[in-house]
Design a protein around this motif. Sequence first.
Motif, short mmCIF file in Angstrom:
data_model
loop_
_atom_site.label_atom_id
_atom_site.label_comp_id
_atom_site.label_asym_id
_atom_site.label_seq_id
_atom_site.Cartn_x
_atom_site.Cartn_y
_atom_site.Cartn_z
N LEU A 140 40.26 -33.98 8.78
CA LEU A 140 40.92 -32.68 8.82
C LEU A 140 41.70 -32.42 7.54
O LEU A 140 42.35 -33.30 6.99
N LEU A 141 41.62 -31.17 7.09
CA LEU A 141 42.43 -30.76 5.94
C LEU A 141 43.86 -30.46 6.39
O LEU A 141 44.80 -30.56 5.60
N PRO B 204 39.77 -18.53 5.42
CA PRO B 204 39.52 -17.26 4.74
C PRO B 204 38.92 -16.24 5.69
O PRO B 204 38.37 -16.58 6.75
N TYR B 205 38.93 -14.98 5.24
CA TYR B 205 38.49 -13.89 6.11
C TYR B 205 37.03 -14.06 6.54
O TYR B 205 36.69 -13.85 7.72
N ASP B 206 36.12 -14.43 5.61
CA ASP B 206 34.70 -14.49 5.95
C ASP B 206 34.42 -15.57 6.99
O ASP B 206 33.63 -15.38 7.93
N GLY C 276 34.37 -25.07 0.65
CA GLY C 276 34.29 -25.85 -0.58
C GLY C 276 32.85 -26.25 -0.86
O GLY C 276 31.94 -25.42 -0.81
N ASN C 277 32.62 -27.53 -1.12
CA ASN C 277 31.26 -28.02 -1.37
C ASN C 277 30.60 -28.55 -0.10
O ASN C 277 29.47 -29.06 -0.17
N THR D 9 26.74 -31.61 5.63
CA THR D 9 26.51 -31.51 4.18
C THR D 9 25.29 -32.32 3.75
O THR D 9 24.43 -31.83 3.03
N GLU D 10 25.23 -33.58 4.20
CA GLU D 10 24.10 -34.44 3.79
C GLU D 10 22.78 -33.89 4.31
O GLU D 10 21.76 -33.92 3.61
#
Length: 783
Positions: free
Chosen positions: A355-356, A372-374, A400-401, A424-425
């Motif tokens: 978690l961030l 963010p809004y999107d 992010g990535n 992601t992977e």
Amino acid sequence: MKNVSGKISLAKAVFISLAVIMLSVLFATLPGFAYDKYDLQKKPAIEKIRVVLEDNYPPYSFRASDGSLHGILIDQWALWEKKTGVKVIIEAKDWNSALTEMNQGKHDVIDSISFSDERAALFDFTKPHSSAEVPIFFSKNISGIKGIRSLKGFSVAVEKGDIIADILRDAGIKSLVEYDSYESIIEAASKGEVVVFVMNRAPAMHMIYKYGLQSEFTSTDSICIIELRRAIKKGDTELLALVENGFEKITQSEYREIDNRWSGFQNYNTDKIASYIETISFFAFSILILLLVWNYALRRNVNAKTSELTAALSELESSQEQIRAIIDAMPDMIFIVDSEGVFLDYLSRKQKESLLVQPEDFIGRKIADLFPYDITAKFMKGIDIVKNTGKNTMLEYGLGNNHYEARYIPLSESRMLCIVRDITEQRLSQEKIYQMSVYDEPTGLFNRNYFENELGNIEGECKPGMAVVMCDIDGLKLVNDTLGHLEGDAYLITAANIIKSHFADSRLIARIGGDEFAVILERATEESILKTKEKIKEHLTLINQSERLLPISLSIGYGIVSRISPSIADAMKEADDFMYREKLHHKLSFRSKNIDFIKKMLETRDFITEGHGRRMEDLCITLAYRMGLSQKDVKDMALFAQFHDIGKIGISDSILFKPGRLTEDEFEEMKKHAELGYRIAESSPDIMHISELIFKHHEWWNGSGYPFGLKGEEIPLQCRILSVVDAYDAMTNSRPYRKAMPSEDALQELRRFSGVQFDPSVVDMLIDILASPDALPSQYNPS
């Protein structure tokens, strides 16, 4: 006086009007003046009409197993007959016969005919009574058929006399095969004789299911909509009016009743339908009995199971720790949110490090406060779907990535589970797979798979001025065999960069073979292509002067879409033929240079020095003459002496120039130079005839050599000569890792291995030659 006379005139007018009305009512009640409104209708002058239509056009008209006619049109004409009182005689046959007989005047009306200018000269048409979608049907083994243009090159089946055939011909589709009826087309398809056909969708689907072809054929979207009308002989306005007026008397509810009667029509005759209904009824009754028995058994067991279920629920409530362990073992982040997007709880204690923001900082807060809004909009859309439908939903988002997948699962009307997984992977793997399926690995150009798929799209847009340029790297096999595949890939990359730089405005550039490239140009002329070709040659000359051990060369051919080559495929064949003619010319031009290239490679790797090569050549020639070889074999012996170790070009320097003894693995690697030398020689016309000698020059007299383990005179004499001379020269000349030994000591070594490694007769002959100074070449003559 004026006022009095005006009043008299007004009274008179009122009296006269009342008198006229009363007389009219009186006369209307008299028997002679009474009439019925229906008396005004006259019986039509036409007592019967002959109607012709197609007999195999379901659901509009078709024959049952007993030959009787059925369908929407049959019911409509029956109702028309009832409404008009005119007898209708219906004849049904294949469409071409129906159209022909109508032209011959054998029938009054033809039904379900499409309007065309040609037919308008023969017939008058009613308003459309229905419309028909017309798609293209094709075998699922075929790809690339999307519309009329894509039918070029295929044999297309159509019904004889069908207006669809005229539409296809007007679009340039000439390879049409005409059949008497729709069913004869489908029957041919079932036998594999037809793979592409065009017909109205409704009867086509009926017959495809009838013949069981639904899993073998598919269709495009409709290529056109055809309006179906009724037509009569040109100029017979009375009959035209009778037909149209009769059908106008049929109400919309009556039309709907007929349509509904046939809306569920399937491709089976009534006997089959009855049989199927009987079978289904039997199974339905059997299932009903089974359900009743099952229900009775369930009712008996339900009470017994209730107590067990209650106990199980209690046990389930006490197993929260087990559930917690399962949640902790999952790699996902699991949240509970409400319908307003507020975080209520976080369940994945073991995934906190992912978690961030920590749970204590986001529980009780809205999604919009953290993202963010999107991303918030995506989350709220998912929540709304679950709230409105009560079904699970899934969405993906990027942060992010990283890429994530979020699944929403309803828990109650206002609460839901949100399971988030890092994908992601997975996305990177998918992207890599896609890149590999589309792009060529070493060059970065599109690959053959993409080129062939795109070529189908380009073919559909083909127009004059488009061109195909084919490029082929000359001698890439020689580069791979001599310098290795890494260097070969470098040549490929160089060629690709050159082609890209000179065809920057191309539609498509792809590597379509080991050493072949293809370029598609949307606008080109022969002059512009020739100018580009000359620039490429200048570019190659510049590169070869500064960078290449073996020069890089391209054979280039081109073809332009024109009257002679009307398609991209034709232009590509023209370019391919042109390229191979130039490649043959280059092959003949470079043949004489191959030996120089190979010598240059040997010198560059320091395998031979001028003295070593000269000594080997002269001593081998002297021995060859003394051993009785022919003039031709002696000449080959000279080449063999120079190039026997050409395969060492492909051996690592760390092994080739190692001062100490080679390890077992290193020696196995070193032994590969014989086979590599053979392949290089086979790629070089000037030394191809000595390739077998190069392959076998490390064989031993006693059979313990390599690569074949040949023994005695199975080994070519030239190889036995070279083996002795090479060993003698190596021992009597200094190397970086050891000093030269005296000639007598070297001869003693040769005697010691005579009959083991060396041919005794060759050893004896060498000793004899070395004992006679006058017979020695100057390099070995002590005087």
